[in-house]
Design a protein around this motif. Structure first.
Motif, PDB file in Angstrom:
ATOM      1  N   GLU A 170      46.706  42.792  39.846  1.00  0.00           N
ATOM      2  CA  GLU A 170      45.514  43.540  39.919  1.00  0.00           C
ATOM      3  C   GLU A 170      44.237  42.692  39.349  1.00  0.00           C
ATOM      4  O   GLU A 170      44.399  42.090  38.476  1.00  0.00           O
ATOM      5  N   GLU A 228      41.505  41.896  37.207  1.00  0.00           N
ATOM      6  CA  GLU A 228      40.825  41.893  35.825  1.00  0.00           C
ATOM      7  C   GLU A 228      39.489  41.731  35.764  1.00  0.00           C
ATOM      8  O   GLU A 228      38.809  40.983  36.238  1.00  0.00           O
ATOM      9  N   TYR A 229      38.669  42.428  34.900  1.00  0.00           N
ATOM     10  CA  TYR A 229      37.412  42.209  34.522  1.00  0.00           C
ATOM     11  C   TYR A 229      37.234  41.773  33.359  1.00  0.00           C
ATOM     12  O   TYR A 229      38.162  41.732  32.419  1.00  0.00           O
ATOM     13  N   GLN A 257      40.397  34.962  38.108  1.00  0.00           N
ATOM     14  CA  GLN A 257      41.436  35.917  37.973  1.00  0.00           C
ATOM     15  C   GLN A 257      42.745  35.670  37.799  1.00  0.00           C
ATOM     16  O   GLN A 257      43.551  36.086  37.131  1.00  0.00           O
ATOM     17  N   GLU A 296      38.897  41.880  23.325  1.00  0.00           N
ATOM     18  CA  GLU A 296      39.577  42.665  22.188  1.00  0.00           C
ATOM     19  C   GLU A 296      38.761  43.607  21.677  1.00  0.00           C
ATOM     20  O   GLU A 296      37.635  43.436  21.633  1.00  0.00           O
ATOM     21  N   ASP A 297      39.167  44.990  21.504  1.00  0.00           N
ATOM     22  CA  ASP A 297      38.466  46.057  20.791  1.00  0.00           C
ATOM     23  C   ASP A 297      38.158  45.680  19.348  1.00  0.00           C
ATOM     24  O   ASP A 297      38.779  45.228  18.815  1.00  0.00           O
ATOM     25  N   SER A 313      35.806  42.934  30.664  1.00  0.00           N
ATOM     26  CA  SER A 313      35.992  43.705  29.502  1.00  0.00           C
ATOM     27  C   SER A 313      37.476  44.050  29.474  1.00  0.00           C
ATOM     28  O   SER A 313      38.041  44.362  28.460  1.00  0.00           O
ATOM     29  N   ASP A 314      38.238  43.870  30.537  1.00  0.00           N
ATOM     30  CA  ASP A 314      39.849  43.972  30.265  1.00  0.00           C
ATOM     31  C   ASP A 314      40.417  43.020  29.368  1.00  0.00           C
ATOM     32  O   ASP A 314      41.473  43.077  28.707  1.00  0.00           O
ATOM     33  N   ARG A 315      39.661  41.595  29.237  1.00  0.00           N
ATOM     34  CA  ARG A 315      40.448  40.575  28.512  1.00  0.00           C
ATOM     35  C   ARG A 315      39.741  40.610  27.008  1.00  0.00           C
ATOM     36  O   ARG A 315      40.159  39.998  26.477  1.00  0.00           O
ATOM     37  N   LYS A 325      49.784  37.784  38.118  1.00  0.00           N
ATOM     38  CA  LYS A 325      49.040  38.792  38.102  1.00  0.00           C
ATOM     39  C   LYS A 325      49.117  39.734  39.351  1.00  0.00           C
ATOM     40  O   LYS A 325      49.906  39.492  40.254  1.00  0.00           O
ATOM     41  N   GLU A 355      43.204  32.946  35.734  1.00  0.00           N
ATOM     42  CA  GLU A 355      43.252  32.310  34.562  1.00  0.00           C
ATOM     43  C   GLU A 355      43.962  30.971  34.766  1.00  0.00           C
ATOM     44  O   GLU A 355      44.724  30.518  33.696  1.00  0.00           O
TER      45      GLU A 355
END
Length: 129
Positions: free
Chosen positions: A119, A121-122, A40, A128-129, A124-126, A117, A42
């Motif tokens: 909240e 983070e999952y 969480q 890149e699209d 998927s939040d980290r 931080k 990092e």
């Protein structure tokens, strides 16, 4: 509560009574809490600062499967406060609850370091699209 890990109770995990040794379970919990905080925040430099009252409610025997759950209570400036529970998947009973464990982010000199931080983070939040 999000359950993240399962542990199998083996002969080496037992006390003289033939049930899961409490110290072993606490070690499993502390490790899982540290890993969760490292991910969480990092930061691989995380330490356990405080655990609230530890409440043992039931036990486990050899062959039982223990599931460990963690929830975030709050984000501090340098800390992450977590709630945890371990339950016996065979009996469906809660073994232990710890209302709060404070994990602290450290810098390279071992001093508390702000993590920025606010909240959960999952993965998927980290990504890149």
């Amino acid at each position: 509560m999000r359950f993240h890990t399962r542990k199998w109770v083996k002969p080496e995990d037992l006390n003289p009574n033939g049930t899961l040794f409490g110290g072993k379970l606490l070690a499993w919990l502390d490790e899982e809490l540290a890993l969760y905080a490292i991910i969480q925040l990092e930061n691989p430099r995380i330490v356990t600062k405080h655990m609230s009252e530890i409440n043992f409610r039931s036990s486990a025997r050899q062959g039982d499967i223990i599931e460990i759950g963690i929830d975030v209570v709050k984000f501090g400036t340098t800390s992450l406060v977590l709630k945890s529970e371990a339950r016996n998947m065979m009996t469906r009973e809660t073994i232990i609850t710890i209302d709060t464990t404070t994990m602290v982010s450290l810098d390279e000199n071992g001093k508390p370091k702000p993590h920025g931080k606010t909240e959960i983070e999952y993965i998927s939040d980290r990504l890149e699209d």
